[in-house]
Design a protein around this motif. Structure first.
Motif, PDB file in Angstrom:
ATOM      1  N   THR A 193       0.782  -1.210   0.022  1.00 18.81           N
ATOM      2  CA  THR A 193      -0.114  -0.050   0.057  1.00 18.81           C
ATOM      3  C   THR A 193       0.897   1.247   0.048  1.00 18.81           C
ATOM      4  O   THR A 193       1.798   1.443   0.983  1.00 18.81           O
ATOM      5  CB  THR A 193      -0.944   0.123   1.261  1.00 18.81           C
ATOM      6  OG1 THR A 193      -1.635  -1.132   1.125  1.00 18.81           O
ATOM      7  CG2 THR A 193      -1.858   1.466   1.034  1.00 18.81           C
ATOM      8  N   LEU A 194       0.466   2.095  -0.849  1.00 18.89           N
ATOM      9  CA  LEU A 194       1.224   3.359  -1.016  1.00 18.89           C
ATOM     10  C   LEU A 194       0.512   4.436  -0.165  1.00 18.89           C
ATOM     11  O   LEU A 194      -0.977   4.523  -0.426  1.00 18.89           O
ATOM     12  CB  LEU A 194       1.168   3.632  -2.533  1.00 18.89           C
ATOM     13  CG  LEU A 194       1.870   5.371  -2.792  1.00 18.89           C
ATOM     14  CD1 LEU A 194       3.080   5.736  -2.108  1.00 18.89           C
ATOM     15  CD2 LEU A 194       1.427   5.903  -4.096  1.00 18.89           C
ATOM     16  N   ILE A 195       0.867   5.122   0.857  1.00 23.15           N
ATOM     17  CA  ILE A 195       0.244   5.999   1.566  1.00 23.15           C
ATOM     18  C   ILE A 195       0.923   7.421   1.564  1.00 23.15           C
ATOM     19  O   ILE A 195       2.204   7.453   1.855  1.00 23.15           O
ATOM     20  CB  ILE A 195       0.225   5.542   2.985  1.00 23.15           C
ATOM     21  CG1 ILE A 195      -0.709   4.056   3.160  1.00 23.15           C
ATOM     22  CG2 ILE A 195      -0.415   6.659   3.907  1.00 23.15           C
ATOM     23  CD1 ILE A 195      -0.638   3.471   4.541  1.00 23.15           C
ATOM     24  N   VAL A 196       0.136   8.397   1.194  1.00 22.99           N
ATOM     25  CA  VAL A 196       0.766   9.811   1.311  1.00 22.99           C
ATOM     26  C   VAL A 196      -0.192  10.617   2.141  1.00 22.99           C
ATOM     27  O   VAL A 196      -1.455  10.444   2.042  1.00 22.99           O
ATOM     28  CB  VAL A 196       0.582  10.421  -0.210  1.00 22.99           C
ATOM     29  CG1 VAL A 196       1.309  11.638  -0.169  1.00 22.99           C
ATOM     30  CG2 VAL A 196       1.335   9.484  -1.124  1.00 22.99           C
ATOM     31  N   ALA A 197       0.467  11.468   2.987  1.00 23.94           N
ATOM     32  CA  ALA A 197      -0.270  12.059   4.099  1.00 23.94           C
ATOM     33  C   ALA A 197       0.199  13.420   4.319  1.00 23.94           C
ATOM     34  O   ALA A 197       1.529  13.918   3.959  1.00 23.94           O
ATOM     35  CB  ALA A 197      -0.134  11.489   5.549  1.00 23.94           C
ATOM     36  N   SER A 198      -0.563  14.408   4.765  1.00 27.43           N
ATOM     37  CA  SER A 198      -0.317  15.686   5.051  1.00 27.43           C
ATOM     38  C   SER A 198       0.078  15.691   6.574  1.00 27.43           C
ATOM     39  O   SER A 198      -0.001  14.799   7.423  1.00 27.43           O
ATOM     40  CB  SER A 198      -1.236  16.839   4.947  1.00 27.43           C
ATOM     41  OG  SER A 198      -2.496  16.536   5.890  1.00 27.43           O
TER      42      SER A 198
END
Length: 412
Positions: free
Chosen positions: A350-355
């Motif tokens: 899983t690719l996860i991008v967060a602020s």
């Protein structure tokens, strides 16, 4: 903490000082906990200028208090024993040129006797820029320090002013914040729809203090594009610039498609940076950005991280691999360019991008480890977004929380 008053050679007329202190009180920032939104500015300053110390300080009637201090002791010190008192005074005397640059404080008699100035390891260089509260009163400073005498070039002074504007944007709280949040919500894309072999969850939950986060995603031939970005600042100005960034990203991608060449994230980001250079420069704004293209057949993810900093791949076995985030945000240095990184999603990855709002949501805002543990334990996209929404409802964080999660599903 009680700080003994020290007579200041930069004292303001009582009526001016009363208005200034009242303006400071209206911000409700004095003696509040550290916040990542200010730490990002001081970290950036130390990186860009190669200096050991940077701070966001608030100047009360008798003391200077650090909202954020890198390389300096936190807390308060008597106002009369600070250089920032001179920056506050200069903002009244020279409002059109308020930056105070002192190449060698130890050589200036009015500063040489301040504790910590000169001597082994002591402060020699200082640059301060006033920060303003309601009514336009100077209530604090953004400042950088060095232990060696130095000067700022014209380009460095421009960057310093831009960082100060970033700090100013973080301080300001206005009635337009909620309207900006509404604009941001309307800019978010519709659900991506079916992406064979993958599950996707994306969310952006604005806080009362809108930061200018947004995400975007859309289908392309052979895959999909995903973006998470954060425009520094708040209010309608940040919302307008966020819309400009989103529009420029989509426009650049369409231009590459029309040219019938390979769709490349670095081509897109470099084109957008060039398009927005004047706008970002004239508004003293920075944009952190993660932009990637997914090839759904192979699981290959080609990406650019422009100072965004929180993008990971949670592998099927639970291992968390961080993606390279060495690039600067858009708008910091006008000649900066960005190169592609690459990773591959295997089955169950899983690719996860967060602020950075996620750091506040699951930790203290300064430590990334709680956020890494959080995404590792909730890597399935629907579970991750559901858990994040529940935490936002429970904690009411002060910053927007934006997440994009893309999982390559196992075939068996």
């Amino acid at each position: 903490m009680t700080v003994e008053p020290v007579e200041s050679p930069y004292a303001l007329p009582p009526e001016v000082e009363d208005e200034r202190v009242r303006s400071l009180a209206q911000l409700h920032l004095l003696d509040t906990p550290p916040e990542e939104r200010f730490a990002r500015i001081t970290r950036m300053a130390r990186y860009v200028f190669g200096i050991p110390m940077a701070a966001v300080a608030l100047v009360d009637r008798d003391r200077q208090w650090f909202k954020q201090a890198d390389g300096l002791g936190m807390g308060s010190k008597p106002r009369g024993r600070t250089i920032c008192q001179a920056t506050i005074a200069r903002s009244y005397e020279q409002p059109d040129s308020p930056a105070l640059i002192i190449e060698d404080a130890a050589a200036r008699p009015e500063f040489a006797m301040i504790p910590g100035i000169g001597g082994p390891g002591g402060i020699r260089f200082y640059a301060g820029y006033p920060l303003y509260g309601p009514g336009g009163h100077p209530v604090g400073t953004f400042c950088i320090y060095d232990t060696e005498p130095r000067a700022l070039s014209e380009a460095e002074l421009s960057t310093f002013t831009g960082l100060a504007s970033w700090a100013q944007s973080e301080i300001e709280q206005g009635d337009d914040i909620e309207r900006a949040a509404e604009v941001q919500r309307h800019l978010l894309p519709r659900a991506l729809g079916d992406l064979p072999g993958y599950s996707v969850c994306a969310m952006c939950l604005p806080a009362n203090a809108v930061g200018g986060d947004f995400y975007d995603h859309y289908r392309i031939e052979g895959g999909a594009v995903f973006t998470v970005a954060d425009v520094m600042g708040k209010g309608l100005g940040a919302a307008i610039l966020a819309a400009s960034v989103r529009s420029a990203l989509r426009g650049a991608a369409r231009a590459v498609d029309r040219a019938e060449c390979t769709l490349s994230p670095d081509d897109v980001v470099n084109s957008v940076a060039l398009q927005l250079a004047e706008d970002l420069g004239s508004t003293d704004t920075f944009v952190t950005l993660f932009h990637c293209h997914l090839d759904t057949a192979t699981g290959t993810v080609r990406y650019v991280d422009a100072g965004h900093g929180f993008a990971v791949v949670v592998r099927a076995d639970g291992r968390v691999d961080g993606l390279d985030s060495a690039g600067l945000p858009l708008g910091v240095l006008p000649e900066e360019t960005w190169a592609c990184g690459e990773t591959t999603l295997g089955e169950g990855d899983t690719l996860i991008v967060a602020s950075d709002g996620v750091l506040d949501l699951v930790g203290d805002g300064s430590d990334v480890l709680p956020a890494l543990r959080f995404v590792a334990h909730h890597a399935e996209p629907a579970d991750l977004c559901g858990r994040a929404r529940a935490l936002v409802a429970e904690k009411s964080p002060l910053d927007d929380v934006t997440l994009v999660a893309v999982r390559r599903e196992p075939t068996t």
